[in-house]
Design an enzyme around this catalytic site. Structure first.
Site, PDB file in Angstrom:
ATOM      1  N   GLY A  88       0.830  -1.189   0.000  1.00 39.56           N
ATOM      2  CA  GLY A  88       0.000   0.000   0.000  1.00 39.56           C
ATOM      3  C   GLY A  88       0.868   1.244   0.000  1.00 39.56           C
ATOM      4  O   GLY A  88       2.041   1.212   0.373  1.00 39.56           O
ATOM      5  N   CYS A  89       0.287   2.367  -0.421  1.00 41.87           N
ATOM      6  CA  CYS A  89       1.062   3.605  -0.510  1.00 41.87           C
ATOM      7  C   CYS A  89       1.458   4.120   0.872  1.00 41.87           C
ATOM      8  O   CYS A  89       2.634   4.416   1.119  1.00 41.87           O
ATOM      9  CB  CYS A  89       0.294   4.660  -1.297  1.00 41.87           C
ATOM     10  SG  CYS A  89      -1.410   4.938  -0.755  1.00 41.87           S
TER      11      CYS A  89
END
Length: 318
Positions: A118-119
């Site tokens: 995930g970012c």
């Protein structure tokens, strides 16, 4: 011989970015289904069986179903990269943050199933994992993570709100303190205590800041900001897409400063007199936080020349 890649869910924000990047990479052929066939499971299954690698750019539940579909192909199953959050802490999946550990690139290269990070977790793990492993931050230390992202990572509805109606200038969300990225951060950063994570969205298309404030005198050994910075430098020495930067003289950071780049920048700000520090990761939520990381992992999984994979980078400024 060229490697064949199928993006299942290529019409989404991340899927579109990956397709555009891969079409610039030597040795890769992107295979696509006609629009009417994209929800035809028989057509999807046949496509999956015909390629070397499938990339899932789907909602979590759909990604789980697609992974099961690939598993059902048996000996004809391709390798799999999942860009959703469905498998990021699942057994049997390799975590696709290649700079996370010295052995991680080789693990990704050999894995049948890789989960793209995930970012927000990419930034948080990059900051925290080296410090936990160096003993500078205990695994059970109470950690707070604050973050702001551009709206392009929020899905079609949020993007439309900002593009069409202007959107709010800034908003906190996830205030139930139960954001789906929390288990991912804790697991891969090596935290034994659940961190407090407060994400937010700003009225800018892309870019991201992830920050971790620390009372240095509350940590065992009372480490200095310099010691923390050195631990980060040691971990990412030689990395091409994670860089420890000098603290800007103006003591400010623009969240859009990494937009259009696949390089994540790490900073350590300090108030030496008060024994306080703020660790900051700056990245593009669509670059190192999504499509850029995916193309990096695809390059490792397919044995592509690193320079060729890097050439898949595209300008992503709004």
């Amino acid at each position: 011989m060229s490697k064949r890649v199928f993006i299942d869910g290529e019409a989404g924000t991340t899927g579109l970015q990956i397709v555009e990047r891969l079409r610039r990479v030597d040795g890769v052929v992107v295979q696509s289904l006609d629009l009417h066939a994209r929800k035809d499971n028989a057509a999807r299954r046949a496509m999956m069986a015909s390629v070397d690698l499938v990339v899932l750019c789907l909602p979590d539940e759909a990604a789980r179903e697609a992974a099961d579909m690939v598993e059902g192909l048996g000996s004809a199953a391709p390798r799999l990269l999942d860009a959703s959050s469905a498998h990021r802490i699942s057994r049997g999946w390799t975590y696709g943050f290649s700079e996370m550990a010295p052995e991680q690139p080789q693990s990704i290269a050999q894995a049948a199933r890789v989960s793209n990070p995930g970012c927000y977790p990419t930034g948080a793990i990059a900051l925290l994992k080296p410090l936990v492993e160096a003993g500078l931050v205990p695994a059970d230390f109470p950690i707070t993570i604050n973050a702001v992202s551009g709206y392009s990572g929020g899905g079609k509805s949020l993007i439309a709100d900002h593009n069409n109606a202007g959107g709010p200038a800034f908003e906190l969300y996830g205030l139930s303190l139960n954001h789906k990225h929390v288990p991912e951060i804790a697991h891969h950063a090596g935290l034994a205590r659940r961190p407090l994570f407060v994400p937010s969205i700003g009225h800018f298309r892309q870019g991201m800041l992830v920050s971790v404030p620390l009372h240095l005198d509350a940590l065992p050994g009372r480490p200095t900001a310099r010691e923390i910075e050195c631990a980060l430098v040691d971990r990412y020495d030689g990395a091409t897409q994670v860089k420890v930067r000098m603290t800007p003289a103006e003591q400010r950071l623009d969240a859009e400063g990494a937009a259009g780049s696949d390089v994540m920048e790490l900073f350590v700000f300090e108030n030496e007199a008060e024994s306080q520090a703020v660790l900051v990761a700056r990245l593009d939520n669509l670059g190192k936080g999504a499509a850029g990381a995916a193309v990096q992992n695809i390059g490792l999984m397919l044995g592509l020349d690193a320079r060729s994979a890097a050439a898949g980078k595209v300008a992503m400024h709004a």
